[in-house]
Design a protein around this motif. Structure first.
Motif, PDB file in Angstrom:
ATOM      1  N   MET A 210     -10.289 -30.986 -28.331  1.00 60.60           N
ATOM      2  CA  MET A 210     -10.345 -32.554 -28.656  1.00 60.60           C
ATOM      3  C   MET A 210      -9.795 -32.727 -29.931  1.00 60.60           C
ATOM      4  N   LEU A 211      -8.849 -33.423 -30.369  1.00 62.34           N
ATOM      5  CA  LEU A 211      -8.328 -33.699 -31.631  1.00 62.34           C
ATOM      6  C   LEU A 211      -9.490 -34.425 -32.598  1.00 62.34           C
ATOM      7  N   SER A 212      -9.510 -33.723 -33.547  1.00 59.96           N
ATOM      8  CA  SER A 212     -10.534 -34.327 -34.761  1.00 59.96           C
ATOM      9  C   SER A 212      -9.606 -34.867 -35.982  1.00 59.96           C
ATOM     10  N   VAL A 213      -9.864 -36.029 -36.540  1.00 59.02           N
ATOM     11  CA  VAL A 213      -8.999 -36.607 -37.615  1.00 59.02           C
ATOM     12  C   VAL A 213      -9.565 -36.414 -38.742  1.00 59.02           C
ATOM     13  N   VAL A 214      -8.951 -35.493 -39.625  1.00 60.98           N
ATOM     14  CA  VAL A 214      -9.429 -35.399 -41.161  1.00 60.98           C
ATOM     15  C   VAL A 214      -9.090 -36.524 -41.810  1.00 60.98           C
ATOM     16  N   PRO A 215     -10.225 -37.001 -42.714  1.00 62.94           N
ATOM     17  CA  PRO A 215      -9.788 -38.204 -43.421  1.00 62.94           C
ATOM     18  C   PRO A 215      -8.831 -37.713 -44.558  1.00 62.94           C
ATOM     19  N   THR A 216      -8.020 -38.502 -44.996  1.00 62.48           N
ATOM     20  CA  THR A 216      -7.077 -38.087 -46.236  1.00 62.48           C
ATOM     21  C   THR A 216      -7.783 -38.045 -47.576  1.00 62.48           C
ATOM     22  N   PRO A 217      -7.381 -37.206 -48.226  1.00 65.82           N
ATOM     23  CA  PRO A 217      -8.351 -37.279 -49.810  1.00 65.82           C
ATOM     24  C   PRO A 217      -8.181 -38.488 -50.404  1.00 65.82           C
TER      25      PRO A 217
ATOM     26  N   LEU B 118     -12.520 -34.983 -51.108  1.00 65.30           N
ATOM     27  CA  LEU B 118     -11.974 -34.754 -49.742  1.00 65.30           C
ATOM     28  C   LEU B 118     -13.100 -34.197 -48.945  1.00 65.30           C
ATOM     29  N   ALA B 119     -12.940 -34.607 -47.592  1.00 68.88           N
ATOM     30  CA  ALA B 119     -13.741 -33.834 -46.876  1.00 68.88           C
ATOM     31  C   ALA B 119     -13.819 -32.405 -46.408  1.00 68.88           C
ATOM     32  N   ALA B 120     -14.855 -31.749 -46.615  1.00 68.49           N
ATOM     33  CA  ALA B 120     -14.805 -30.217 -46.590  1.00 68.49           C
ATOM     34  C   ALA B 120     -16.151 -29.670 -46.227  1.00 68.49           C
ATOM     35  N   GLU B 121     -16.162 -28.856 -45.387  1.00 69.54           N
ATOM     36  CA  GLU B 121     -17.310 -28.189 -44.862  1.00 69.54           C
ATOM     37  C   GLU B 121     -18.251 -27.423 -46.017  1.00 69.54           C
TER      38      GLU B 121
ATOM     39  N   PRO C 100     -23.180 -32.798 -47.837  1.00 68.09           N
ATOM     40  CA  PRO C 100     -22.591 -34.163 -47.768  1.00 68.09           C
ATOM     41  C   PRO C 100     -21.179 -33.828 -47.198  1.00 68.09           C
ATOM     42  N   GLY C 101     -20.493 -32.773 -46.968  1.00 68.58           N
ATOM     43  CA  GLY C 101     -19.636 -32.628 -46.417  1.00 68.58           C
ATOM     44  C   GLY C 101     -18.248 -33.075 -47.456  1.00 68.58           C
ATOM     45  N   VAL C 102     -18.447 -32.795 -48.591  1.00 68.13           N
ATOM     46  CA  VAL C 102     -17.261 -33.304 -49.392  1.00 68.13           C
ATOM     47  C   VAL C 102     -17.150 -32.267 -50.702  1.00 68.13           C
ATOM     48  N   ARG C 103     -15.830 -32.089 -50.995  1.00 65.61           N
ATOM     49  CA  ARG C 103     -15.505 -31.372 -52.112  1.00 65.61           C
ATOM     50  C   ARG C 103     -15.096 -32.527 -53.311  1.00 65.61           C
ATOM     51  N   LEU C 104     -15.115 -32.304 -54.361  1.00 65.62           N
ATOM     52  CA  LEU C 104     -14.479 -32.902 -55.632  1.00 65.62           C
ATOM     53  C   LEU C 104     -13.600 -32.251 -56.637  1.00 65.62           C
ATOM     54  N   SER C 105     -12.620 -32.743 -56.621  1.00 67.48           N
ATOM     55  CA  SER C 105     -11.418 -32.063 -57.920  1.00 67.48           C
ATOM     56  C   SER C 105     -11.512 -33.057 -58.814  1.00 67.48           C
ATOM     57  N   ILE C 106     -11.773 -32.567 -60.077  1.00 71.71           N
ATOM     58  CA  ILE C 106     -11.672 -33.515 -61.334  1.00 71.71           C
ATOM     59  C   ILE C 106     -10.814 -32.899 -62.229  1.00 71.71           C
TER      60      ILE C 106
END
Ligand SMILES: C[C@@](CO)(OP(=O)(O)O)[C@H](O)COP(=O)(O)OP(=O)(O)OC[C@H]1O[C@@H](n2ccc(N)nc2=O)[C@H](O)[C@@H]1O
Ligand SMILES: Nc1ncnc2c1ncn2[C@@H]1O[C@H](COP(=O)(O)OP(=O)(O)O)[C@@H](O)[C@H]1O
Length: 321
Positions: free
Chosen positions: A1-8, A50-53, A93-99
């Protein structure tokens, strides 16, 4: 199944300077009652979510080495707050931050608050939370006194501990030179130093805010320059006596007036116009009183999705006959 990764999602967010900062007595909760006028300046950070494990934070740019990348980063606290609100696990939370830092760290320009505000706005989009500005502002106030202003931007009157805001009319753009110090200064230390100074003597207090509001409405930088005032300046100068020299050097270089920004140690110099700001910056950087200088203008908008900014909008499709 295709999963859609949200855009950063990337949000740009401004620094602030306090044009007027009147500090009242310490309250039972440890905060001081303020009457302050914030102005958002064109010195900015960018935060990308961005969504990230694997959760985490990368920090780049100005002073990145001194920004915490763990749970004490104010932007990460914003992630945890919205994760909890939306039923996600704050620890996963399944996210990464880039500052990307452009705002000096621990400089009295609300850099951490800016990143927290940017993160709230970015996650609202990434997680499709559909929180309105007022709700975001309530979350912002939980994170820190300056965070609501970082969301709002422009020029605003802040009361309470600085989190209750009313927009202020500021005609025209004001031009600033910002002198960055070699080391940061802690906000609680500056408030404690002010309490100590007040217990042993009577340092001058800034006057009423109304004349400054009138100067902002008139748009005349000369009038505004006479009215800039910051009760924390005495504390910052007491902790960092070298700031006296910096403030003097900016005025000698041709600025209309200089002020310590919030709790310092960054100094902000108001100039007549954009050309004067460039001249003052060049002369001040040669004076050897600070690490580096920047030219900035204000007011600018608060936290904004980068895709919403005019310069980044895709050009409309061309129609060929
Ligand atoms: C001084 C100011 C002026 O705008 O900014 P900075 O110069 O730090 O950027 C602000 O009051 C900083 O706001 P912010 O940095 O958000 O502070 P917070 O995280 O809420 O509080 C940090 C600490 O500062 C002190 N604090 C803050 C705000 C306030 N009205 N009274 C205080 O006494 C308290 O010791 C508090 O524990
Ligand atoms: N995202 C962030 N950016 C900068 N500093 C941060 C951040 N998160 C936490 N901090 C911490 O907050 C302290 C105050 O930084 P900052 O918000 O830049 O300054 P100020 O409170 O003087 O405006 C820093 O010393 C740093 O340890």
């Amino acid at each position: 199944m295709l999963s859609v990764v949200p855009t950063p999602i990337t949000v740009r967010v401004p620094a602030k300077v306090n044009l007027h900062l009147s500090v009242g007595d310490a309250r039972p909760d440890g905060y001081h009652e303020l009457v302050t006028v914030f102005q958002a300046l064109s010195l900015t950070d960018e935060v990308t979510v961005l969504a990230a494990e694997e959760p985490g934070i990368d920090v780049h740019g100005e002073g990145a080495d001194s920004v915490p990348t763990g749970a004490s980063n104010l932007a990460w606290k914003a992630v945890q707050l919205l994760a909890e609100h939306s039923g996600r696990d704050p620890e996963e939370p399944g996210v990464r931050l880039s500052i990307n830092k452009g705002i000096p760290v621990a400089g009295g320009m609300a850099g951490g608050s800016a990143d927290a505000a940017a993160t709230l706005l970015a996650l609202n989009q990434l997680w499709r939370l559909e929180l309105g500005r007022d709700e975001l502002s309530e979350f912002a106030a939980k994170l820190g006194s300056d965070v609501p202003f970082s969301l709002q931007g422009g020029t605003a009157l802040g009361t309470g501990r600085g989190e209750r805001l009313v927009p202020v009319l500021a005609r025209h753009t004001f031009h600033w030179v910002i002198a960055l110090d070699r080391r940061g200064l802690s906000t609680p230390a500056a408030y404690t130093e002010l309490d100590r100074l007040r217990a042993e003597s009577r340092p001058n207090r800034v006057g009423e805010v109304e004349p400054l509001l009138e100067a902002l409405a008139s748009g005349d930088p000369r009038q505004l320059a006479l009215l800039l005032g910051n009760d924390l300046q005495a504390a910052a100068v007491s902790l960092r006596p070298g700031l006296r020299r910096t403030l003097r050097a900016g005025v000698q270089a041709g600025a209309l007036a200089g002020i310590v920004s919030g709790s310092g140690p960054t100094c902000a110099f108001l100039c007549t116009d954009a050309d004067a700001a460039v001249r003052v910056a060049a002369e001040l950087s040669g004076a050897g009183v600070c690490r580096t200088v920047r030219v900035a203008h204000g007011p600018v908008p608060g936290a904004k999705l980068v895709s919403e900014e005019p310069a980044h909008r895709p050009t409309p499709p061309q129609v060929h006959a």
